[in-house]
Motif scaffolding. Structure first.
Motif, mmCIF file in Angstrom:
data_model
loop_
_atom_site.group_PDB
_atom_site.id
_atom_site.type_symbol
_atom_site.label_atom_id
_atom_site.label_comp_id
_atom_site.label_asym_id
_atom_site.label_seq_id
_atom_site.Cartn_x
_atom_site.Cartn_y
_atom_site.Cartn_z
ATOM 1 N N THR A 27 0.838 -1.212 0.000
ATOM 2 C CA THR A 27 0.000 0.000 0.000
ATOM 3 C C THR A 27 0.865 1.253 0.000
ATOM 4 O O THR A 27 0.603 2.212 -0.738
ATOM 5 C CB THR A 27 -0.925 0.006 1.230
ATOM 6 O OG1 THR A 27 -1.697 -1.192 1.236
ATOM 7 C CG2 THR A 27 -1.850 1.215 1.207
ATOM 8 N N LEU A 28 1.907 1.256 0.810
ATOM 9 C CA LEU A 28 2.809 2.407 0.864
ATOM 10 C C LEU A 28 3.558 2.574 -0.458
ATOM 11 O O LEU A 28 3.788 3.696 -0.920
ATOM 12 C CB LEU A 28 3.792 2.259 2.025
ATOM 13 C CG LEU A 28 3.191 2.265 3.436
ATOM 14 C CD1 LEU A 28 4.292 2.083 4.472
ATOM 15 C CD2 LEU A 28 2.418 3.552 3.705
ATOM 16 N N GLU A 29 3.943 1.454 -1.068
ATOM 17 C CA GLU A 29 4.650 1.526 -2.353
ATOM 18 C C GLU A 29 3.759 2.124 -3.436
ATOM 19 O O GLU A 29 4.249 2.857 -4.317
ATOM 20 C CB GLU A 29 5.125 0.135 -2.755
ATOM 21 C CG GLU A 29 6.321 -0.349 -1.940
ATOM 22 C CD GLU A 29 6.745 -1.760 -2.295
ATOM 23 O OE1 GLU A 29 7.947 -2.077 -2.144
ATOM 24 O OE2 GLU A 29 5.882 -2.560 -2.703
ATOM 25 N N MET A 30 2.479 1.857 -3.372
ATOM 26 C CA MET A 30 1.555 2.440 -4.349
ATOM 27 C C MET A 30 1.511 3.970 -4.163
ATOM 28 O O MET A 30 1.503 4.732 -5.130
ATOM 29 C CB MET A 30 0.150 1.852 -4.154
ATOM 30 C CG MET A 30 -0.848 2.250 -5.245
ATOM 31 S SD MET A 30 -2.478 1.550 -4.928
ATOM 32 C CE MET A 30 -2.073 -0.203 -4.892
ATOM 33 N N MET A 31 1.508 4.393 -2.930
ATOM 34 C CA MET A 31 1.519 5.825 -2.631
ATOM 35 C C MET A 31 2.813 6.465 -3.143
ATOM 36 O O MET A 31 2.803 7.547 -3.739
ATOM 37 C CB MET A 31 1.380 6.039 -1.118
ATOM 38 C CG MET A 31 1.203 7.475 -0.699
ATOM 39 S SD MET A 31 0.854 7.605 1.074
ATOM 40 C CE MET A 31 2.505 7.552 1.735
ATOM 41 N N LEU A 32 3.935 5.780 -2.967
ATOM 42 C CA LEU A 32 5.221 6.294 -3.436
ATOM 43 C C LEU A 32 5.261 6.388 -4.962
ATOM 44 O O LEU A 32 5.798 7.351 -5.523
ATOM 45 C CB LEU A 32 6.355 5.385 -2.945
ATOM 46 C CG LEU A 32 6.667 5.426 -1.450
ATOM 47 C CD1 LEU A 32 7.681 4.347 -1.089
ATOM 48 C CD2 LEU A 32 7.220 6.801 -1.064
ATOM 49 N N PHE A 33 4.691 5.381 -5.625
ATOM 50 C CA PHE A 33 4.654 5.390 -7.090
ATOM 51 C C PHE A 33 3.878 6.607 -7.598
ATOM 52 O O PHE A 33 4.305 7.286 -8.536
ATOM 53 C CB PHE A 33 4.023 4.093 -7.615
ATOM 54 C CG PHE A 33 3.904 4.047 -9.111
ATOM 55 C CD1 PHE A 33 5.016 3.790 -9.907
ATOM 56 C CD2 PHE A 33 2.677 4.284 -9.731
ATOM 57 C CE1 PHE A 33 4.902 3.760 -11.294
ATOM 58 C CE2 PHE A 33 2.560 4.252 -11.113
ATOM 59 C CZ PHE A 33 3.679 3.998 -11.898
ATOM 60 N N ASN A 34 2.757 6.899 -6.962
ATOM 61 C CA ASN A 34 1.960 8.059 -7.367
ATOM 62 C C ASN A 34 2.703 9.364 -7.119
ATOM 63 O O ASN A 34 2.598 10.312 -7.909
ATOM 64 C CB ASN A 34 0.619 8.065 -6.620
ATOM 65 C CG ASN A 34 -0.314 6.960 -7.092
ATOM 66 O OD1 ASN A 34 -0.233 6.536 -8.245
ATOM 67 N ND2 ASN A 34 -1.190 6.500 -6.206
ATOM 68 N N MET A 35 3.452 9.434 -6.031
ATOM 69 C CA MET A 35 4.226 10.638 -5.735
ATOM 70 C C MET A 35 5.311 10.851 -6.789
ATOM 71 O O MET A 35 5.556 11.976 -7.226
ATOM 72 C CB MET A 35 4.850 10.541 -4.339
ATOM 73 C CG MET A 35 3.850 10.661 -3.207
ATOM 74 S SD MET A 35 4.614 10.499 -1.575
ATOM 75 C CE MET A 35 5.588 12.019 -1.515
ATOM 76 N N LYS A 36 5.941 9.765 -7.207
ATOM 77 C CA LYS A 36 6.967 9.894 -8.251
ATOM 78 C C LYS A 36 6.327 10.276 -9.583
ATOM 79 O O LYS A 36 6.869 11.101 -10.330
ATOM 80 C CB LYS A 36 7.737 8.573 -8.387
ATOM 81 C CG LYS A 36 8.943 8.670 -9.336
ATOM 82 C CD LYS A 36 9.737 7.386 -9.402
ATOM 83 C CE LYS A 36 8.988 6.317 -10.162
ATOM 84 N NZ LYS A 36 9.841 5.129 -10.450
ATOM 85 N N LEU A 37 5.167 9.711 -9.862
ATOM 86 C CA LEU A 37 4.474 9.980 -11.121
ATOM 87 C C LEU A 37 4.091 11.454 -11.229
ATOM 88 O O LEU A 37 4.115 12.040 -12.320
ATOM 89 C CB LEU A 37 3.212 9.106 -11.196
ATOM 90 C CG LEU A 37 2.691 8.729 -12.582
ATOM 91 C CD1 LEU A 37 3.729 7.911 -13.347
ATOM 92 C CD2 LEU A 37 1.392 7.937 -12.438
#
Length: 808
Positions: free
Chosen positions: A730-740
């Protein structure tokens, strides 16, 4: 009957009025902030759908003040939680509400006739016994209160705050001829202990204490600049930190305050002090008058600037400009590299720094001595006129102008007799009492001892004990009794502060402003806990320097990495983890008392104690991601402990709780006050925020004593139910969106993934309890792994060189 201020009012919602209202809210006091009804209903008001009877129109100025509080940077409030304590209104519709207030402070325009009208109206509604004060910076009490009743005058005084109100420690109190001594005593205590201010007692003279000397310093600087042929940027290079003054120096500070305001206070002295022996000096120079006429008033006029300004270049870069006073035009700022200024940058001891500067044989030394010589002599001649005590004058300049030393403390640093001889050789005469003091064999204005500081009193011609509350404990004075120093080295000491309580004090000789954790601090903390368990009943971790602790010694870490000393680095981390988590394992209570910068390792030490006694002005955060690592001294563990407080059983999703810790650490969030640190979970509900830093050690000591008296028992170890890989996803999904969305870089994502793995417990599931040691092991593993990354090493190097983070 015990007097209290349960509700207050501020009349005027401008910069100062709104600042005072915000700080009253910081103190937990409901406050009514009023201003006038706008004199004219405009087309713009109509376009906004307002009417002349609409409260949004009638309260427009007060609402503007409230909006300024909300948007203020730096923040006027300790926490947004305090905003509901501020009620707004206007002088017509809400005047009757003043009858409910215990203190009413006037902050209207600086005109005697207007203030008199305000006070006349106020007396019609003010309840008997309510305190009334003015924030005037120069108008006489007698003039302002003419025609008022005996009870009004008995409860009237000047309460002169400095801007910005939250951050400036100085509060000048000036009593009138009829002011009750009980009211002055009450407000002294209220100002110190409820508002957290440093109290200076002034006399009813123009500009009181701080501004009288501070403004003299400005006009003297202007005169010497023109007579000695210096430039604005050259003067600011000299009159900043090299002289123990703020980095904004003379002209940068004037730009911050406002050049029109500077001119006003100069004219106030010129008009109000006709007998001043240097009256001709209090004249606004022609080039400054021309700047004001042109609308170049400082930072508030961004386009035109002030003494300094910024030019935006076509490539997006910025160039700093300064006024050339000779021709009235701006030019690019010049860097001045005088030998004495280079030496000053390397000298931590401010007393030695100033002494070396004024004795230097270069242009910087010549200017610094001329300015300091005249300022010290002028200040000595004001004793008795603006204040009766040397310490009040010194404190006014330290607390109101952020000088490191007051005028008389500075003179002591130079050597009173030596400086006096140089003054007289230049034809400058200080007050006669200085000669009399030296002739009587008294060689300094202050004497330090274990019993407290003594000050020379020109009236009695003898030393008197510095007046201060018993709760203002001073470590420097305690340590003058060498038996009180139980153990120590070059970076820290264990000090016996009485009543069975010891204090671990940081005092780094290499970096005294930041006190980073090094092997010497670690040694004293380890040994200190051991000694405290044996010989004391409680321990406080605190000192009285500029900042509590700005984290780990990055240079030491980088050197270990570059030398491939991984086993040593691993051992260092384990020792520090054992130290921070060991504070609560000790058999005596440990109170941590941070203030100022409390970053990284300093934050971990803070959170490791049984309770925290934080100064209101504490800036607390786990900022390690800025240098490409994660907290490895228990920071992740302590954040989990706080966000999961009360969550003792496995629940469907802990991510909303864990996310708070993840964002605090992963985004390097820094709380900008002790109360905001509570909001961000760095402090717990039962931790204490002390508004007056002078009382912080005393408060922390009493907290340790209370815990000891209650029969202290160390808390039991905890385990945590963490979501493991499912939570990490779940946290990795949040990080991916932040990078995007370009909120973070790929390397930020890598660092934060390490953090996420720690906070979710590593290879576990929600039903498998994770021990404290397992979380510490995950911290250590991630820290070492990231230290081996070239991009982390680049971030550490960049921070060491540039003192700001690298985004790579």
């Amino acid at each position: 009957m015990r007097k209290e201020i349960r509700r207050a009012a501020v009349l005027g919602a401008g910069v100062m009025g709104s600042g005072i209202a915000a700080h009253l809210a910081n103190a937990g006091i409901p406050v009514l902030m009023l201003d006038i009804v706008p004199p004219k209903f405009t087309d713009d008001d109509a376009k906004m759908g307002l009417t002349e009877t609409d409260p949004r129109f009638r309260n427009k100025f007060a609402l503007g003040g409230l909006d300024g509080i909300k948007k203020s940077k730096p923040a006027a409030l300790y926490s947004k939680r305090f905003l509901p304590l501020i009620e707004v209104g206007n002088f017509e519709d809400d005047w009757a509400k003043l009858a409910e207030c215990d203190w009413i402070v006037e902050v209207v325009v600086e005109r005697l006739d207007i203030k008199q009208k305000v006070f006349a109206r106020l007396e019609e509604v003010r309840k008997p016994g309510a305190i009334v004060s003015s924030n005037t910076s120069g108008l006489s009490i007698k003039g302002m209160t003419e025609g008022r009743s005996d009870d009004f005058n008995k409860h009237f005084l000047v309460t002169h705050f400095f801007n910005p109100v939250r951050y400036m420690k100085l509060l000048e109190l000036v009593a009138g001829e009829e002011t009750s001594s009980e009211i002055l005593d009450f407000f002294t205590s209220f100002g110190r202990f409820r508002l957290g201010k440093g109290i200076v007692f002034g006399k009813d003279t123009p500009n009181f204490v701080g501004n009288r000397i501070g403004v003299y310093g400005i006009v003297s600087t202007l005169r010497h600049m023109m007579e000695m042929d210096y430039q604005v940027d050259e003067v600011d290079a000299i009159t900043g930190p090299a002289m123990g003054h703020p980095g904004s120096a003379t002209f940068g500070t004037s730009d911050l305050v406002g050049i029109d305001v500077m001119a006003h206070v100069i004219n106030t002295i010129a008009e109000g002090c006709p007998d001043d022996e240097e009256l001709d000096l209090f004249t606004v120079p022609d080039f400054v008058k021309a700047m004001i006429a042109d609308g170049a008033l400082g930072r508030k006029t961004k386009d035109k600037g002030g003494f300094t300004g910024i030019r935006k270049n076509p490539d997006g870069s910025k160039t700093t400009l300064v006024i050339d006073w000779k021709i009235g035009e701006r030019r690019e700022k010049t860097s001045y590299k005088y030998p004495s200024l280079g030496k000053a940058k390397k000298t931590h001891d401010v007393r030695k720094r100033i002494k070396d500067l004024v004795e230097a044989d270069d242009r910087a030394g010549a200017f610094a001595w001329a300015l300091l010589r005249d300022t010290l002599a002028y200040t000595s001649r004001r004793v008795g006129e603006i204040s009766d005590t040397l310490v009040d004058i010194d404190n006014a300049l330290k607390w109101g102008f952020n000088w490191a030393l007051g005028p008389f403390e500075t003179w002591d640093a130079l050597g009173v007799a030596t400086a006096l001889e140089r003054m007289k050789a230049a034809g400058v005469e200080p007050a006669p009492w200085v000669d009399e003091m030296l002739a009587a064999g008294h060689e300094s204005f202050y004497i330090e001892s274990a019993e407290g500081r003594q000050i020379y009193d020109p009236t009695t011609k003898a030393y008197v004990k510095e007046p201060k509350p018993d709760s203002f404990m001073v470590l420097l004075q305690i340590k003058m009794d060498e038996k009180k120093i139980v153990f120590g080295n070059q970076s820290a000491s264990l000090v016996d502060i009485g009543d069975g309580i010891a204090c671990i004090e940081f005092h780094s000789t290499l970096q005294p402003k930041l006190n980073p954790v090094d092997e010497y601090i670690t040694e004293v903390m380890t040994k200190g806990v051991e000694i405290a368990e044996r010989d004391f009943r409680g321990l406080v971790i605190h000192h009285q320097g500029e900042n509590f602790c700005a984290g780990a010694n990055l240079l030491m870490i980088l050197e270990a990495v570059q030398a491939n000393q991984w086993a040593l680095l691993d051992e260092m981390i384990q020792v520090f983890q054992g130290l921070t988590t060991g504070l609560r394992k000790a058999s005596v209570p440990v109170i941590t008392a941070p203030f100022g910068f409390t970053f990284g390792g300093g934050c971990e030490i803070t959170m490791g104690g049984d309770r925290v006694c934080a100064a209101a002005e504490s800036y607390i955060g786990l900022v390690e991601v800025g240098v490409g690592v994660i907290p490895a001294g228990g920071g992740c563990l302590f954040m989990l402990e706080r966000v999961l407080e009360g969550v003792d059983e496995p629940i469907l999703s802990q991510i909303p709780f864990i996310r708070i810790a993840f964002e605090n650490i992963g985004m390097a969030k820094v709380a900008t006050s002790g109360e905001e640190a509570r909001d961000r979970k760095f402090l717990r509900p039962f931790d204490k925020v002390e508004v007056n830093r002078d009382q912080q050690l005393w408060t922390a000591k009493r907290m340790a004593m209370a815990m000891a008296d209650e029969g202290y028992q160390p808390p039991l170890p905890k385990t945590y139910n963490l979501p493991g890989k499912e939570g990490l996803a779940t946290l990795e999904m949040m990080l991916f969106n932040m990078k995007l969305t370009h909120w973070s870089s790929s390397y930020d994502e890598k660092v934060a993934t390490h953090l996420g793995r720690i906070l979710t417990g590593g290879d576990t599931t929600i039903n498998e309890p994770v021990s404290e040691q397992a979380i510490l092991d995950l911290e250590r593993e991630a820290f070492l792994s990231l230290c081996g990354e070239p991009m982390t090493q680049d971030r550490i190097k960049y921070m060491l060189v540039n003192n700001k983070p690298l985004r790579n």
